[in-house]
Design an enzyme around this catalytic site. Structure first.
Site, PDB file in Angstrom:
ATOM      1  N   HIS A  48       0.863  -1.186   0.000  1.00 27.86           N
ATOM      2  CA  HIS A  48       0.000   0.000   0.000  1.00 27.86           C
ATOM      3  C   HIS A  48       0.895   1.230   0.000  1.00 27.86           C
ATOM      4  O   HIS A  48       1.559   1.530   0.995  1.00 27.86           O
ATOM      5  CB  HIS A  48      -0.922   0.014   1.216  1.00 27.86           C
ATOM      6  CG  HIS A  48      -1.728   1.273   1.316  1.00 27.86           C
ATOM      7  ND1 HIS A  48      -2.590   1.676   0.319  1.00 27.86           N
ATOM      8  CD2 HIS A  48      -1.788   2.239   2.272  1.00 27.86           C
ATOM      9  CE1 HIS A  48      -3.151   2.828   0.657  1.00 27.86           C
ATOM     10  NE2 HIS A  48      -2.673   3.185   1.835  1.00 27.86           N
ATOM     11  N   ASP A 172      -7.647   1.590   2.310  1.00 25.24           N
ATOM     12  CA  ASP A 172      -7.244   2.514   3.373  1.00 25.24           C
ATOM     13  C   ASP A 172      -8.170   3.704   3.589  1.00 25.24           C
ATOM     14  O   ASP A 172      -8.122   4.309   4.653  1.00 25.24           O
ATOM     15  CB  ASP A 172      -5.828   3.023   3.105  1.00 25.24           C
ATOM     16  CG  ASP A 172      -5.184   3.638   4.342  1.00 25.24           C
ATOM     17  OD1 ASP A 172      -5.569   3.261   5.465  1.00 25.24           O
ATOM     18  OD2 ASP A 172      -4.305   4.502   4.199  1.00 25.24           O
TER      19      ASP A 172
END
Length: 898
Positions: A48, A172
């Site tokens: 990420h 996220d």
């Protein structure tokens, strides 16, 4: 290599929104085989990579400023590609095209060829595919579509069908918007996976096995047009506890030589089996997904892959001894395929996933307003980009290279795309990163100014120098201040450009006032308190009283040694522990001299809070321009400033907010549609994102507030709407940023001063959408002003429109931009929801030939599955039908009209 492996999926969706994914391709032949009647564990290696957060986007790419955070994306991609090439069994997914684009253009042809092979074979799979992983609370749908287009076009141009993402991946963002799901469904994605979910919602879904569901993301679009399979990941986006093998982790590697110390294979297999079986109890099928990676991991991918190879081998070896667990390298697309094959019925969801809380007193609702100046600048930049795109088309090639030099729209387009990141416009980044986002937008606008000036010169026939006065938000423009007469050029993103002359006078006198009246609206003020007292729509005779606006919320920042519970307000979070205090005006009301066009009342609430209320003769809305700051902190208290509008509307605890500027969702105080809420934060737990509007209503009246940026708001009391305007806080929230939300600058060394505008519309509910829909669109796409000294040169064209005829009021030109040398990208949208307007919530037909003012359409291509072919010469072949909330996209092949 050919694209034979990119087979059509059985779950094909249409894509009227984006040009690139109107058919869904899938590397089904690249998925590893699963084992029937066993628990199949899909390991998904991933990283990420925030497009800015603690470091700027460039610092993250290069690995700079590792004193802040050790992270270097270029090394991650170098390492991952090398490891994938070593073993064809391995898989990896990548998300952020902004980073991948930077990396790709620096690779030699041999490496590019190798990566294309990995993509063609499905060993490297792109998911999501936008320039970034956008925020879902504070982004406007038009900017989200633009950033997705930018990323997906690069993937399509570079890798063809095999590079097209099939799965949306938002692991996220801090809550999830229904409009995002609707856009993903319309773009052709087959599934959507995310990681963050309200802690109460997750507990309930684990109990009921509803962490995988069907999200019906539009009340207007006919199913399954906006239906999207949605999966909630089990560990956010992290690996199970004890199985992180990155250089940033402390978990023990798999030590598999029994002759060496600390042999641990049996222990690892046993712990993994326990973790897999535990996770399987929360999901419906014999397939579960594990995200093997986290923030900026895989910089040394060998650590991960060596241990994952061993994990797969040793767990699967136990099958010979009766184990019912099968582990495999996988991707979200392969996992989704297995869920589809299970042929189950999934729970239906029709609302959204806001607000998000990670425990009883930590609601992530403060960021709806955090960094209000950046949020406004991003919104202004979006309007500038649309104007730049349209004028680039209308001005032709000379717009990019003309009398004012060489310009481009790409720089601002990329800056806007980066600004949609979930730690950018959200306001959840470090201060120096927020400054970098603003710098990029400013730099992009400088490039676009050249395009705009060149285009206006070509269209008007005048090459007079143009000044754009970028500080008009603080009423600063040297040209207009020094000149009595200027030419004011309005370039509007509705494809209309008008030029006229205005003279400005600055000597004004203030007098007392209690009533303001224009053609459409009457506003009265309480002479005792100075507050807005009533509002009347003179057309419909709607009347509201009383009004109380500009309220201040104080939140004490108690030292941590007192172990205060609940905790305090922070950058991401918002708490409502302490008293909200009204802030009455500290000076008499004043009125500027009335003109036929404008009446203006000024209110001063103190040295750092003021407001101007305006009635424009041609507007049916009341304008409230607020100025807040520097918020004082000498008392050691952080503060959150709200404006609250109390009315006589019997709203019964119900209010409405928009989703990313499009469809409106019904909200109810202390209520969630899909579970029984245990409310622990009576204010913060009722706050929702407002991207463009919010309203309350009863059977008789509807009060709508249109905002000029994304903000947080709620209806805490019946008949009341409140919107948070500004925040200044003195403590970090322990969510990773490592600094408080205490904005200052060289311009504002004592604290940030912010100015904004709210538009109030009062109508009967049946007529409300007819007012607030165009009002919100006009507020998002405001005219671009430029100035030249003196009058226009003789012979200049004073008015121009790129349309031969006006579009229907319900239809909006969402996109007009250059696609290729002889092609244009056009998006048309129906901007009304179903059933909200008797006049406009109906299908409309548009003829594409209305765009041919200065171009000749050679061919047009609707970007959807197998468009209906009509006979050549049939006049109806140019007609496009739009139903409520529908977006349709077209590529037009054009030639200059002679």
């Amino acid at each position: 290599m050919s694209h034979d492996r990119c087979l059509y999926s059985n779950m094909v969706a249409l894509s009227p929104v984006l040009v690139l994914t109107y058919l869904s391709y899938f590397h089904s032949a690249s998925c590893h085989a699963t084992v029937p009647n066993m628990l199949n564990v899909h390991l998904v290696p991933h990283t990420h990579d925030d497009v800015g957060w603690l470091k700027t986007v460039d610092q993250y790419f290069y690995g700079g400023r590792n004193d802040i955070q050790h992270a270097g994306v270029q090394y991650i991609l170098d390492s991952v590609v090398g490891q994938l090439l070593q073993n064809p069994e391995r898989r990896f997914i990548y998300v952020e095209t902004a980073f991948f684009y930077r990396w790709w253009k620096n690779q030699p042809p041999s490496m590019q060829k190798a990566v294309r092979q990995l993509v063609d074979q499905g060993r490297l799979e792109f998911v999501n595919g936008g320039w970034c992983m956008s925020d879902e609370a504070t982004t406007h749908y038009s900017a989200v579509i633009d950033q997705m287009t930018l990323g997906l076009r690069f993937l399509n141009d570079t890798f063809g069908p095999c590079g097209r993402p099939r799965v949306a991946w938002h692991i996220d963002p801090f809550g999830h918007a229904r409009e995002h799901a609707s856009m993903f469904a319309q773009m052709g994605y087959d599934g959507f996976f995310f990681g963050r979910l309200d802690y109460q919602d997750r507990t309930n879904r684990i109990r009921t096995l509803e962490q995988e569901l069907l999200w019906r993301a539009s009340e207007s679009l006919e199913p399954p047009y906006a239906d999207l399979f949605t999966g909630i990941l089990p560990n956010g986006y992290n690996p199970p506890k004890g199985f992180c093998w990155d250089q940033s982790c402390d978990d023990a590697p798999i030590m598999d030589d029994p002759d060496l110390e600390d042999y641990n294979v049996d222990d690892v297999v046993q712990r993994f089996a326990a973790a897999a079986n535990s996770q399987a109890m929360a999901y419906k099928t014999k397939h579960i997904i594990m995200t093997m990676g986290s923030d900026f991991q895989y910089e040394n991918a060998n650590l991960w892959y060596k241990n994952l190879d061993k994990l797969i081998r040793y767990v699967n070896t136990r099958q010979a001894n009766g184990s019912q667990i099968n582990v495999l390298y996988s991707t979200p697309s392969c996992y989704l395929q297995e869920l589809h094959r299970a042929n189950l019925t999934w729970t239906l969801k029709t609302d959204d996933f806001f607000p998000y809380a990670d425990d009883a007193h930590n609601f992530w609702t403060g960021y709806f307003t955090s960094r209000p100046a950046l949020k406004r600048y991003e919104r202004v930049s979006n309007g500038r980009l649309q104007t730049c795109n349209q004028l680039e088309v209308l001005g032709g090639p000379s717009s990019r290279k003309g009398p004012f030099g060489a310009g481009d729209s790409e720089t601002l387009r990329e800056a806007m795309a980066v600004a949609q990141h979930h730690d950018a416009v959200s306001g959840t980044e470090k201060q120096h990163v927020a400054n970098d986002y603003a710098r990029r937008l400013a730099n992009g606008w400088q490039h676009c100014q050249v395009v705009v000036s060149n285009s206006l010169a070509a269209l008007s026939g005048s090459s007079a120098g143009r000044i754009y006065c970028d500080n008009l938000n603080v009423s600063a423009c040297p040209l207009t201040e020094a000149s009595k007469k200027v030419t004011d050029i309005h370039a509007h993103s509705s494809v209309k450009t008008k030029i006229w002359i205005e003279e400005y006078f600055f000597n004004r006198v203030c007098v007392c006032v209690c009533v303001c009246v224009c053609q459409f609206v009457r506003a009265t003020f309480d002479p005792a308190t100075g507050l807005l007292d009533s509002l009347t729509n003179l057309e419909t005779h709607s009347f509201l009283f009383p009004f109380l606006n500009l309220f201040i919320s104080l939140y004490l920042l108690i030292p941590e040694t007192l172990h205060l519970s609940p905790p305090l307000s922070f950058l991401h979070l918002f708490h409502d522990l302490f008293l909200s205090l009204p802030l009455p005006p500290s000076a008499p009301l004043s009125l500027l001299p009335q003109t036929p066009e404008l009446q203006e009342v000024r209110q001063q609430f103190g040295p750092w809070v003021s407001q101007v209320i305006r009635l424009h003769s041609n507007s049916k809305a009341l304008e409230m321009e607020w100025t807040v700051g520097p918020v004082p902190i000498a008392d050691g208290l952080g503060k959150e400033v709200i404006t609250r509008l109390d009315s006589s509307i019997a709203s019964s605890g119900v209010f409405y907010t928009d989703s990313n500027g499009r469809e409106v969702l019904r909200r109810k105080k202390d209520f969630r549609p899909t579970w029984d809420l245990r409310q622990t934060e009576p204010v913060a737990g009722n706050y929702y994102p407002i991207n463009s509007r919010a309203y309350i209503k009863d059977d008789k009246d509807q009060l709508t507030v249109v905002t000029d940026r994304s903000q947080g708001g709620s209806s805490i009391h019946d008949g009341s709407l409140e919107i948070m305007l500004h925040r200044r806080l003195l403590h970090d929230d322990w969510r990773g940023v490592g600094e408080p939300l205490n904005e200052m600058s060289g311009v504002f060394p004592l604290g940030l001063v912010v100015r904004g505008r709210l538009l109030l519309s009062l109508t009967p509910p049946a007529l409300a959408a007819d007012a607030h829909r165009p009002l919100a669109q006009e507020n998002v796409l405001q005219p671009l002003l430029s100035f030249t000294e003196g009058g226009p040169p003789p012979g200049s064209l004073l008015e121009f429109s790129g349309l031969q005829a006006a579009l229907p009021p319900a239809v909006h030109l969402l996109t007009l931009s250059q696609w290729g040398q002889d092609s244009l990208l056009i998006r048309l949208e129906h901007q009304f929801q179903t059933k909200e307007s008797k006049e406009h919530s109906v299908p409309f037909t548009v003829n594409l030939q209305v765009y041919t003012q200065y171009t000749h359409i050679c061919t047009w291509e609707p970007l959807a599955a197998k468009p209906l072919r009509k006979p050549l010469g049939d006049p109806s072949m140019w007609e496009v039908i739009l139903t409520p909330m529908q977006i349709r996209t077209f590529i037009l092949r054009v030639a200059p009209r002679r």
